[in-house]
Design a protein around this motif. Structure first.
Motif, mmCIF file in Angstrom:
data_model
loop_
_atom_site.group_PDB
_atom_site.id
_atom_site.type_symbol
_atom_site.label_atom_id
_atom_site.label_comp_id
_atom_site.label_asym_id
_atom_site.label_seq_id
_atom_site.Cartn_x
_atom_site.Cartn_y
_atom_site.Cartn_z
ATOM 1 N N VAL A 1 0.842 -1.186 0.000
ATOM 2 C CA VAL A 1 0.000 0.000 0.000
ATOM 3 C C VAL A 1 0.881 1.241 0.000
ATOM 4 C CG1 VAL A 1 -1.765 1.279 1.258
ATOM 5 C CG2 VAL A 1 -1.816 -1.223 1.224
ATOM 6 N N GLY A 2 0.589 2.150 -0.906
ATOM 7 C CA GLY A 2 1.282 3.427 -0.909
ATOM 8 C C GLY A 2 2.511 3.469 -1.799
ATOM 9 N N LYS A 3 3.020 2.318 -2.247
ATOM 10 C CA LYS A 3 4.229 2.338 -3.075
ATOM 11 C C LYS A 3 3.919 2.897 -4.459
ATOM 12 C CE LYS A 3 8.117 -0.430 -4.624
ATOM 13 N NZ LYS A 3 9.101 0.498 -4.069
ATOM 14 N N TYR A 4 2.773 2.495 -5.014
ATOM 15 C CA TYR A 4 2.359 2.987 -6.318
ATOM 16 C C TYR A 4 1.071 3.783 -6.129
ATOM 17 C CZ TYR A 4 5.656 -0.581 -7.738
ATOM 18 O OH TYR A 4 6.776 -1.350 -7.875
ATOM 19 N N LYS A 5 1.124 5.075 -6.362
ATOM 20 C CA LYS A 5 0.026 5.960 -6.016
ATOM 21 C C LYS A 5 -1.084 5.981 -7.062
ATOM 22 C CE LYS A 5 1.912 7.394 -2.191
ATOM 23 N NZ LYS A 5 1.337 7.063 -0.887
ATOM 24 N N THR A 6 -0.798 5.593 -8.287
ATOM 25 C CA THR A 6 -1.795 5.643 -9.346
ATOM 26 C C THR A 6 -2.145 4.238 -9.791
ATOM 27 O OG1 THR A 6 -0.061 5.837 -11.027
ATOM 28 C CG2 THR A 6 -0.970 7.880 -10.136
ATOM 29 N N LYS A 7 -3.252 4.151 -10.538
ATOM 30 C CA LYS A 7 -3.688 2.848 -11.035
ATOM 31 C C LYS A 7 -2.797 2.404 -12.192
ATOM 32 C CE LYS A 7 -7.343 2.003 -8.457
ATOM 33 N NZ LYS A 7 -7.505 0.831 -7.618
ATOM 34 N N GLU B 1 -0.731 -1.192 -14.046
ATOM 35 C CA GLU B 1 -0.834 -2.638 -14.162
ATOM 36 C C GLU B 1 0.377 -3.256 -13.486
ATOM 37 O OE1 GLU B 1 -3.377 -3.344 -18.267
ATOM 38 O OE2 GLU B 1 -1.266 -3.868 -18.211
ATOM 39 N N ALA B 2 0.141 -4.158 -12.580
ATOM 40 C CA ALA B 2 1.243 -4.905 -11.996
ATOM 41 C C ALA B 2 1.737 -5.918 -13.020
ATOM 42 C CB ALA B 2 0.790 -5.610 -10.726
ATOM 43 N N ARG C 1 7.831 2.783 -15.579
ATOM 44 C CA ARG C 1 7.260 2.715 -14.230
ATOM 45 C C ARG C 1 6.069 3.657 -14.052
ATOM 46 N NH1 ARG C 1 11.020 -0.180 -11.065
ATOM 47 N NH2 ARG C 1 12.208 -1.403 -12.561
ATOM 48 N N ASP C 2 5.831 4.538 -15.000
ATOM 49 C CA ASP C 2 4.619 5.362 -14.941
ATOM 50 C C ASP C 2 3.388 4.572 -15.355
ATOM 51 O OD1 ASP C 2 5.920 7.671 -14.079
ATOM 52 O OD2 ASP C 2 6.392 8.299 -16.135
ATOM 53 N N ARG C 3 3.608 3.466 -16.071
ATOM 54 C CA ARG C 3 2.479 2.652 -16.537
ATOM 55 C C ARG C 3 2.435 1.268 -15.902
ATOM 56 N NH1 ARG C 3 2.570 1.939 -22.678
ATOM 57 N NH2 ARG C 3 4.829 1.826 -22.388
ATOM 58 N N PHE C 4 3.594 0.735 -15.532
ATOM 59 C CA PHE C 4 3.654 -0.643 -15.050
ATOM 60 C C PHE C 4 4.455 -0.725 -13.756
ATOM 61 C CE2 PHE C 4 3.622 -0.753 -19.754
ATOM 62 C CZ PHE C 4 2.355 -1.300 -19.935
ATOM 63 N N ALA C 5 4.051 -1.645 -12.911
ATOM 64 C CA ALA C 5 4.720 -1.851 -11.621
ATOM 65 C C ALA C 5 5.202 -3.304 -11.545
ATOM 66 C CB ALA C 5 3.762 -1.552 -10.475
ATOM 67 N N GLY D 1 11.864 -9.183 -26.508
ATOM 68 C CA GLY D 1 11.483 -7.933 -27.150
ATOM 69 C C GLY D 1 11.206 -6.866 -26.114
ATOM 70 N N ASP D 2 10.464 -5.846 -26.527
ATOM 71 C CA ASP D 2 10.143 -4.723 -25.668
ATOM 72 C C ASP D 2 8.834 -5.016 -24.924
ATOM 73 O OD1 ASP D 2 9.538 -2.333 -24.447
ATOM 74 O OD2 ASP D 2 9.827 -1.104 -26.246
ATOM 75 N N TRP D 3 8.942 -5.279 -23.610
ATOM 76 C CA TRP D 3 7.748 -5.581 -22.831
ATOM 77 C C TRP D 3 6.800 -4.388 -22.772
ATOM 78 C CZ3 TRP D 3 5.789 -10.029 -20.976
ATOM 79 C CH2 TRP D 3 6.630 -11.150 -20.945
#
Length: 331
Positions: free
Chosen positions: A54-60, A62-63, A87-91, A169-171
């Motif tokens: 909780v709190g590590k990633y503030k926005t929604k 995709e893990a 990291r702005d889109r994926f965690a 490739g590029d994930w």
């Protein structure tokens, strides 16, 4: 409480009634505070078990989770590629089998969280439904990762990638291509009602596969939090089955749940159960499974706790009515 305050001050009550009104307000505050604490405490306990960050990633976001027990050449290459995720889109996360002896000594170094998975915790939580849902190797990965996502506040969906899945490739490109797909379970393909429940032990062992069933090889899949919760609820309702049948069928039987397929021509090189794929035949920007080590064979895994002994110990704590024999041929 606000309503009480408005009543308290909307008229000029008798001085004799003021202590009663103050006590009423205090009572409501006490009840609300107690309820709120109870809910937060229950959420905290569940989050602690499932390993919520909780709190590590503030926005929604995709893990994106790589899951495994052996971290040889193939998963190490995958981890190196996942380090480049936006990291702005994926965690990214790494889930590892915490029951493998000395596994922390040879886990790869990552910049993202690493969470252990344990048979004892998942068996204690799911009771007799654990055995079939966990699969042929009795691993805690599918129970843990499903329950982990179900408990999350920061993620509405997550990708789970087994250690022998490889994408050279590029994930960011691959994952981003499916961003607008609203499927609850996205995988490399599904088969509908293809196996005879009377003959296939895996279908027979699936307690929600009553005539209608779906099979999916979900070595890589994206799961919604909604389906994760529905799957866990079904397991806690004492229904079970192999995860490749159980989870897709739970979705298939739910009119509000959607199954989706990764574009085969664009993204899939070779994806099947067996045999292992020759690494020399791998092309860029394609998914492959199963890909084993380039250099050496998988090492034998030594578990800290023996599954059968652990099962007997935990079963003694269950209600005897929940213990059911696995259908013949499944073991």
């Amino acid at each position: 409480v606000e309503n009480s305050r408005s009543i308290r001050y909307s008229a000029a009550p008798s001085p004799l009634l003021e202590p009663l009104l103050d006590m009423h307000t205090l009572l409501i505050l006490t009840i609300y505070t107690s309820q709120a604490y109870g809910v937060l405490n229950a959420q905290a306990q569940h989050a602690a078990i499932a390993g919520r960050h909780v709190g590590k990633y503030k926005t929604k976001k995709e893990a994106v989770v790589i899951v495994g027990a052996r971290f040889g050449e193939v998963p190490q290459r995958t981890i190196a590629l996942l380090e480049k995720l936006d990291r702005d889109r994926f965690a990214p996360f790494l889930f590892y089998d915490g029951d493998v002896r000395n596994i922390t000594e040879w886990l790869p170094t990552t910049s993202f969280p690493q969470l252990p998975m344990h048979r004892r915790k998942e068996m204690t939580f799911l009771k007799r439904t654990y055995r079939r849902f966990s699969g042929m190797w009795k691993c805690p990965s599918k129970p843990f990762q499903t329950r982990w996502l179900a408990s999350q506040d920061n993620f509405d969906r997550a990708w789970f990638i087994e250690e022998d899945v490889y994408f050279n490739g590029d994930w960011n490109k691959f994952l981003g291509a499916h961003k607008n797909d609203n499927s609850d379970l996205l995988a490399c393909g599904f088969r509908y009602n293809t196996n005879d429940p009377g003959k296939d032990p895996l279908v027979k062992a699936c307690e929600v596969c009553h005539g209608k069933h779906v099979h999916g090889l979900i070595s890589i899949h994206r799961l919604s939090k909604d389906l994760a919760r529905k799957t866990i609820n079904a397991l806690l309702a004492n229904k079970t089955g192999h995860h490749e049948y159980f989870m897709p069928t739970v979705c298939y039987l739910d009119s509000e749940c959607k199954l989706g397929t990764i574009n085969k021509d664009k993204w899939i090189g070779s994806f099947h159960f067996r045999p292992a794929i020759d690494p020399s035949s791998i092309y860029r920007d394609k998914l492959y499974h199963p890909v084993k080590h380039w250099i050496e064979a998988d090492p034998e895994l030594e578990l800290v706790e023996d599954y059968d002994e652990l099962k007997e110990e935990i079963e003694r704590t269950w209600e005897s009515g929940l213990i059911q024999k696995v259908p013949e041929g499944y073991e």
